[in-house]
Design a protein around this motif. Structure first.
Motif, mmCIF file in Angstrom:
data_model
loop_
_atom_site.group_PDB
_atom_site.id
_atom_site.type_symbol
_atom_site.label_atom_id
_atom_site.label_comp_id
_atom_site.label_asym_id
_atom_site.label_seq_id
_atom_site.Cartn_x
_atom_site.Cartn_y
_atom_site.Cartn_z
ATOM 1 N N ILE A 231 0.837 -1.205 0.000
ATOM 2 C CA ILE A 231 0.000 0.000 0.000
ATOM 3 C C ILE A 231 0.868 1.250 0.000
ATOM 4 O O ILE A 231 0.609 2.211 -0.737
ATOM 5 N N PHE A 232 1.937 1.224 0.793
ATOM 6 C CA PHE A 232 2.809 2.403 0.867
ATOM 7 C C PHE A 232 3.698 2.535 -0.360
ATOM 8 O O PHE A 232 4.068 3.645 -0.746
ATOM 9 N N LEU A 233 4.019 1.419 -1.001
ATOM 10 C CA LEU A 233 4.729 1.494 -2.283
ATOM 11 C C LEU A 233 3.833 2.132 -3.343
ATOM 12 O O LEU A 233 4.280 2.936 -4.168
ATOM 13 N N LEU A 234 2.555 1.789 -3.279
ATOM 14 C CA LEU A 234 1.580 2.341 -4.204
ATOM 15 C C LEU A 234 1.429 3.858 -3.988
ATOM 16 O O LEU A 234 1.419 4.643 -4.935
ATOM 17 N N ILE A 235 1.330 4.249 -2.710
ATOM 18 C CA ILE A 235 1.217 5.671 -2.366
ATOM 19 C C ILE A 235 2.461 6.429 -2.843
ATOM 20 O O ILE A 235 2.369 7.533 -3.396
ATOM 21 N N LYS A 236 3.622 5.824 -2.630
ATOM 22 C CA LYS A 236 4.877 6.471 -3.026
ATOM 23 C C LYS A 236 4.947 6.649 -4.542
ATOM 24 O O LYS A 236 5.420 7.682 -5.036
ATOM 25 N N MET A 237 4.448 5.654 -5.262
ATOM 26 C CA MET A 237 4.442 5.755 -6.716
ATOM 27 C C MET A 237 3.612 6.955 -7.169
ATOM 28 O O MET A 237 4.044 7.732 -8.028
ATOM 29 N N GLU A 238 2.442 7.134 -6.566
ATOM 30 C CA GLU A 238 1.589 8.264 -6.953
ATOM 31 C C GLU A 238 2.237 9.598 -6.572
ATOM 32 O O GLU A 238 2.144 10.581 -7.316
ATOM 33 N N ALA A 239 2.900 9.641 -5.406
ATOM 34 C CA ALA A 239 3.556 10.883 -4.980
ATOM 35 C C ALA A 239 4.665 11.272 -5.960
ATOM 36 O O ALA A 239 4.794 12.440 -6.345
ATOM 37 N N TYR A 240 5.469 10.286 -6.368
ATOM 38 C CA TYR A 240 6.520 10.570 -7.352
ATOM 39 C C TYR A 240 5.903 11.030 -8.682
ATOM 40 O O TYR A 240 6.430 11.918 -9.358
ATOM 41 N N LEU A 241 4.785 10.417 -9.051
ATOM 42 C CA LEU A 241 4.112 10.787 -10.295
ATOM 43 C C LEU A 241 3.612 12.224 -10.230
ATOM 44 O O LEU A 241 3.734 12.987 -11.190
ATOM 45 N N SER A 242 3.063 12.618 -9.066
ATOM 46 C CA SER A 242 2.580 13.983 -8.886
ATOM 47 C C SER A 242 3.711 14.998 -8.998
ATOM 48 O O SER A 242 3.510 16.124 -9.454
ATOM 49 N N LEU A 243 4.922 14.586 -8.571
ATOM 50 C CA LEU A 243 6.103 15.458 -8.654
ATOM 51 C C LEU A 243 6.811 15.362 -10.000
ATOM 52 O O LEU A 243 7.852 15.963 -10.207
ATOM 53 N N ARG A 244 6.274 14.511 -10.876
ATOM 54 C CA ARG A 244 6.850 14.276 -12.200
ATOM 55 C C ARG A 244 8.251 13.643 -12.140
ATOM 56 O O ARG A 244 9.088 13.852 -13.006
ATOM 57 N N ASP A 245 8.461 12.880 -11.074
ATOM 58 C CA ASP A 245 9.700 12.099 -10.958
ATOM 59 C C ASP A 245 9.381 10.706 -11.507
ATOM 60 O O ASP A 245 9.090 9.768 -10.775
ATOM 61 N N TYR A 246 9.426 10.586 -12.831
ATOM 62 C CA TYR A 246 8.935 9.393 -13.489
ATOM 63 C C TYR A 246 9.804 8.158 -13.238
ATOM 64 O O TYR A 246 9.287 7.045 -13.145
ATOM 65 N N ASP A 247 11.100 8.343 -13.120
ATOM 66 C CA ASP A 247 11.990 7.201 -12.905
ATOM 67 C C ASP A 247 11.703 6.534 -11.561
ATOM 68 O O ASP A 247 11.580 5.309 -11.478
ATOM 69 N N ASN A 248 11.617 7.330 -10.492
ATOM 70 C CA ASN A 248 11.329 6.763 -9.173
ATOM 71 C C ASN A 248 9.917 6.205 -9.101
ATOM 72 O O ASN A 248 9.669 5.215 -8.410
ATOM 73 N N SER A 249 8.992 6.829 -9.813
ATOM 74 C CA SER A 249 7.628 6.317 -9.848
ATOM 75 C C SER A 249 7.595 4.938 -10.501
ATOM 76 O O SER A 249 6.936 4.014 -10.013
ATOM 77 N N LYS A 250 8.347 4.794 -11.574
ATOM 78 C CA LYS A 250 8.412 3.503 -12.273
ATOM 79 C C LYS A 250 9.074 2.442 -11.402
ATOM 80 O O LYS A 250 8.652 1.277 -11.386
ATOM 81 N N ASP A 251 10.107 2.827 -10.647
ATOM 82 C CA ASP A 251 10.776 1.882 -9.733
ATOM 83 C C ASP A 251 9.803 1.387 -8.661
ATOM 84 O O ASP A 251 9.795 0.201 -8.315
ATOM 85 N N SER A 252 8.985 2.305 -8.119
ATOM 86 C CA SER A 252 8.003 1.922 -7.102
ATOM 87 C C SER A 252 6.963 0.976 -7.688
ATOM 88 O O SER A 252 6.527 0.031 -7.034
ATOM 89 N N TYR A 253 6.579 1.220 -8.931
ATOM 90 C CA TYR A 253 5.620 0.345 -9.614
ATOM 91 C C TYR A 253 6.188 -1.070 -9.741
ATOM 92 O O TYR A 253 5.506 -2.051 -9.425
ATOM 93 N N ALA A 254 7.430 -1.167 -10.201
ATOM 94 C CA ALA A 254 8.053 -2.481 -10.409
ATOM 95 C C ALA A 254 8.141 -3.262 -9.097
ATOM 96 O O ALA A 254 7.915 -4.477 -9.065
#
Length: 463
Positions: A231-254
């Protein structure tokens, strides 16, 4: 029939078995009895199945044992009760099932009083006092979490909801968690801190909370709560996406994807975030692949109507961007993407049309982009004044700054007579404003970046 795929609906089953509709009394009685049998069979689930984590095996065993303890007591089998209660209590202490341990200790204390066993009574009473204190703190942190999460039921809350009383409660939760090692207390406090920072729109603080939660869950000596960690990995992915940090968002998704089974609610949610990431990084065919993977899954039809509507909006944006980028739509139809009709789409999203500052803004923007692409300038002129009123009514608050600026850019098209040099010059300052990455946080309904959409607006009127 269900297992073989012969029955997809109540109508299929009732007609096949009784030659009547699903309101037939015999069919309804059969369905009720069958449902009860399924519920009874839950007690015979094999907790040794490989899909069960050690934590879930313990959770299942402890709660099933507690039900047996109550059955033993009600039938006077006190020796059996005591033996099972003590072994179950050990399990509760190990895995921090505090609510259950309080119930078991209460029953054991009553049992020891009846047996006049003072030594065991005193030992159990001390344990009960300890567990009750933990439980009270746990309940309090849960209540604080519910009090802040409540505001997210119907709409995105504003900073104004943070009353002094609510702030004091949030700090109380943090204080309790700081001085406790209890898993449940830590978990609910992490969620409270997440919502607190979400209200403040502080996505960097959200990422920090997620990383603390991740570290705690991964290093817990006994409990390995994969679901809560995910759940917190999912939340972190959305937070990175909101900040447009796409690389970290993709890492959280994986990383998070490893914890979700296909077709579960969280699997649907994380692929929703991934879809948005792909749209923002212009990976449109991969986005189409994810869209088809989610919407064609057999569990998608059981998702809430609001979730299905959201994916219809995503489908509309997919159609738009693929056509705008000159992709062959015959290829997408071969892949399974249905034909797009604007009026059908609008009729298919009635719930989200009510979300004026969020989803409905995305719907309106898409309509205008679609009309521009198809050179229907008269229809855009007809919408300009209603859009101006809409913007002043719904998009003036700080949290809708990007939506406000972009709709203002669309409104100016009519005023500048759709003339490329005039529109480009008039839109430069607003374009510069929405391009400031450090000041602009994407909302979930900015399905395609406004910067990209504006370049397409200019392209259409230039043509």
């Amino acid at each position: 029939g269900i297992a073989n795929g012969d029955y997809q609906t109540d109508e299929d089953a009732s007609l096949d078995m009784y030659g009547a509709g699903p309101k037939n009394p015999s069919y309804r009685k059969l369905k009720s009895r069958f449902n009860q049998k399924l519920i009874n069979n839950l007690f015979y689930l094999d907790s040794n199945d490989s899909s069960f984590s050690e934590y879930h095996k313990a959770y299942y065993a402890a709660h099933k044992n507690y039900a047996l303890c109550r059955i033993f007591l009600s039938n006077g089998a006190r020796n059996n009760f005591e033996k099972l209660a003590k072994s179950t209590l050990s399990l509760c202490f190990k895995y921090e099932f505090t609510r259950l341990s309080v119930l078991l200790l209460n029953d054991l204390i009553s049992h020891y009083i009846m047996n006049r066993n003072a030594k065991k009574y005193n030992e159990s009473f001390k344990l009960l006092q300890r567990e009750q204190e933990i439980l009270q703190q746990s309940i309090r942190t849960e209540q604080i979490y519910y009090s802040i999460a409540y505001y997210f039921l119907n709409e995105t809350p504003k900073i104004e909801i943070l009353t002094d009383e609510l702030k004091r409660s949030i700090y109380e939760s943090m204080h309790i968690a700081k001085h406790s090692s209890n898993f449940n207390i830590k978990y609910f406090n992490f969620l409270t801190e997440y919502y607190y920072n979400l209200i403040k729109r502080d996505h960097k603080a959200i990422i920090n909370v997620c990383e603390m939660a991740e570290d705690y869950f991964e290093h817990h000596p006994v409990i390995k709560p994969n679901v809560r960690l995910s759940i917190f990995l999912l939340i972190k992915m959305e937070a990175y996406l909101s900040l447009r940090d796409y690389d970290n968002s993709k890492d959280s998704y994986a990383k998070a994807l490893n914890y979700f089974r296909k077709g579960t609610n969280n699997w649907m949610i994380i692929n929703e975030y991934y879809f948005r990431l792909l749209m923002h990084t212009e990976n449109y065919y991969k986005a189409l692949e994810i869209f088809l993977q989610v919407t064609n899954h057999k569990r998608f039809m059981y998702q809430p109507a609001i979730t299905q509507e959201k994916w219809k909006i995503y489908e509309a944006y997919l159609h738009y961007i693929l056509q705008a980028e000159g992709h062959n739509m015959d290829d997408t139809e071969d892949m399974g993407l249905r034909n797009f009709r604007l009026m059908r789409f609008i009729n298919e999203v009635p719930t989200f049309s009510k979300d004026k500052a969020g989803a409905n803004t995305a719907i309106i923007i898409l309509q205008i982009m679609w009309l521009l692409m198809n050179k229907k300038f008269g229809a855009i002129i007809d919408r300009s004044e209603p859009l101006r009123i809409y913007r002043h009514r719904w998009l003036t608050k700080t949290e809708y700054k990007r939506e406000n600026n972009f709709t203002k850019m669309l409104i100016m098209l009519e005023g500048k007579s759709f003339k490329y040099p005039r529109v480009k010059r008039a839109g430069e300052k607003l374009y510069e404003e929405i391009s400031k990455r450090e000041k602009n946080i994407y909302s979930e309904w900015e399905i395609l970046p406004y910067e990209l959409l504006w370049t397409q607006v200019l392209k259409y009127i230039r043509e």
